[in-house]
Design a protein around this motif. Structure first.
Motif, PDB file in Angstrom:
ATOM      1  N   ASP A  13       2.574   0.524   3.037  1.00  0.00           N
ATOM      2  CA  ASP A  13       3.488   1.488   3.578  1.00  0.00           C
ATOM      3  C   ASP A  13       2.241   2.405   4.104  1.00  0.00           C
ATOM      4  O   ASP A  13       2.669   3.127   5.178  1.00  0.00           O
ATOM      5  CB  ASP A  13       4.203   2.072   2.544  1.00  0.00           C
ATOM      6  CG  ASP A  13       5.355   1.225   2.176  1.00  0.00           C
ATOM      7  OD1 ASP A  13       5.940   0.489   2.875  1.00  0.00           O
ATOM      8  OD2 ASP A  13       5.956   1.533   0.809  1.00  0.00           O
ATOM      9  N   THR A  14       1.197   2.925   3.542  1.00  0.00           N
ATOM     10  CA  THR A  14       0.352   3.753   3.834  1.00  0.00           C
ATOM     11  C   THR A  14      -1.064   3.074   3.766  1.00  0.00           C
ATOM     12  O   THR A  14      -1.268   2.240   2.611  1.00  0.00           O
ATOM     13  CB  THR A  14       0.162   5.132   3.160  1.00  0.00           C
ATOM     14  OG1 THR A  14       0.190   4.849   1.911  1.00  0.00           O
ATOM     15  CG2 THR A  14       1.574   5.757   3.590  1.00  0.00           C
ATOM     16  N   GLU A  21       0.506   6.212   8.033  1.00  0.00           N
ATOM     17  CA  GLU A  21       1.649   5.665   7.643  1.00  0.00           C
ATOM     18  C   GLU A  21       1.840   4.235   8.426  1.00  0.00           C
ATOM     19  O   GLU A  21       1.681   4.265   9.609  1.00  0.00           O
ATOM     20  CB  GLU A  21       2.810   6.497   8.072  1.00  0.00           C
ATOM     21  CG  GLU A  21       2.770   7.593   7.122  1.00  0.00           C
ATOM     22  CD  GLU A  21       4.161   8.621   7.533  1.00  0.00           C
ATOM     23  OE1 GLU A  21       4.659   8.232   8.319  1.00  0.00           O
ATOM     24  OE2 GLU A  21       4.421   9.502   6.618  1.00  0.00           O
ATOM     25  N   HIS A  26       4.267   1.937   7.779  1.00  0.00           N
ATOM     26  CA  HIS A  26       5.472   1.360   7.350  1.00  0.00           C
ATOM     27  C   HIS A  26       6.427   1.285   8.452  1.00  0.00           C
ATOM     28  O   HIS A  26       7.594   0.533   8.786  1.00  0.00           O
ATOM     29  CB  HIS A  26       6.547   1.921   6.349  1.00  0.00           C
ATOM     30  CG  HIS A  26       6.580   3.378   6.617  1.00  0.00           C
ATOM     31  ND1 HIS A  26       7.747   3.822   7.434  1.00  0.00           N
ATOM     32  CD2 HIS A  26       5.820   4.712   6.422  1.00  0.00           C
ATOM     33  CE1 HIS A  26       8.048   5.162   7.334  1.00  0.00           C
ATOM     34  NE2 HIS A  26       6.757   5.342   7.065  1.00  0.00           N
TER      35      HIS A  26
END
Length: 131
Positions: free
Chosen positions: A43-44, A51, A53
């Motif tokens: 996601d990160t 970021e 995602h």
């Protein structure tokens, strides 16, 4: 008609990002891992907190993998069959193992490259993420 208001600091060079993605590293910093498993995108980034995602890789890496493996192995299969005429079971075994190995090698690298391409072109929400 929408116009792009990108400044010099908003630009993200494509080729360096693709090289980082191919190495399965964060397209922003190049040192954090992009994938948390074999194909799962983080996601990160754990290093720069970019970021990740927003990606929409979907079936792109699989399609490109099939395209590349097919275009490499099909002519090679023909050349080996015409020139050496190996036993069918030997031919099948060698090319089956070769196709699987090449597929397993290419798939995560192509996924990283596609995510990095989307990041560099600021697609799918990457434009709004902080770098």
């Amino acid at each position: 008609m929408a116009t792009s208001h990108m400044t010099d600091e908003d630009e993200r060079p494509t080729w360096p990002a693709l090289r980082k993605g191919w190495r399965r590293k964060c397209p922003n910093c190049g040192s954090g891992p992009l994938l948390s498993g074999y194909l799962t995108v983080r996601d990160t980034c754990p290093v720069c907190r970019e970021e990740l995602h927003h990606h929409r890789a979907d079936d792109g890496p699989a399609y490109l993998t099939i395209l590349i493996v097919g275009h490499l192995m099909a002519p090679l299969l023909h050349i080996v069959f015409v020139n050496f005429r190996p036993e069918p079971l030997v031919l099948f075994t060698i090319f089956a193992v070769g196709c699987v190995a090449l597929t397993l090698y290419l798939l995560p690298r192509l996924k990283g490259a596609i995510v990095a391409f989307q990041w560099s072109r600021q697609m799918h929400g990457f434009a709004n993420s902080g770098s």
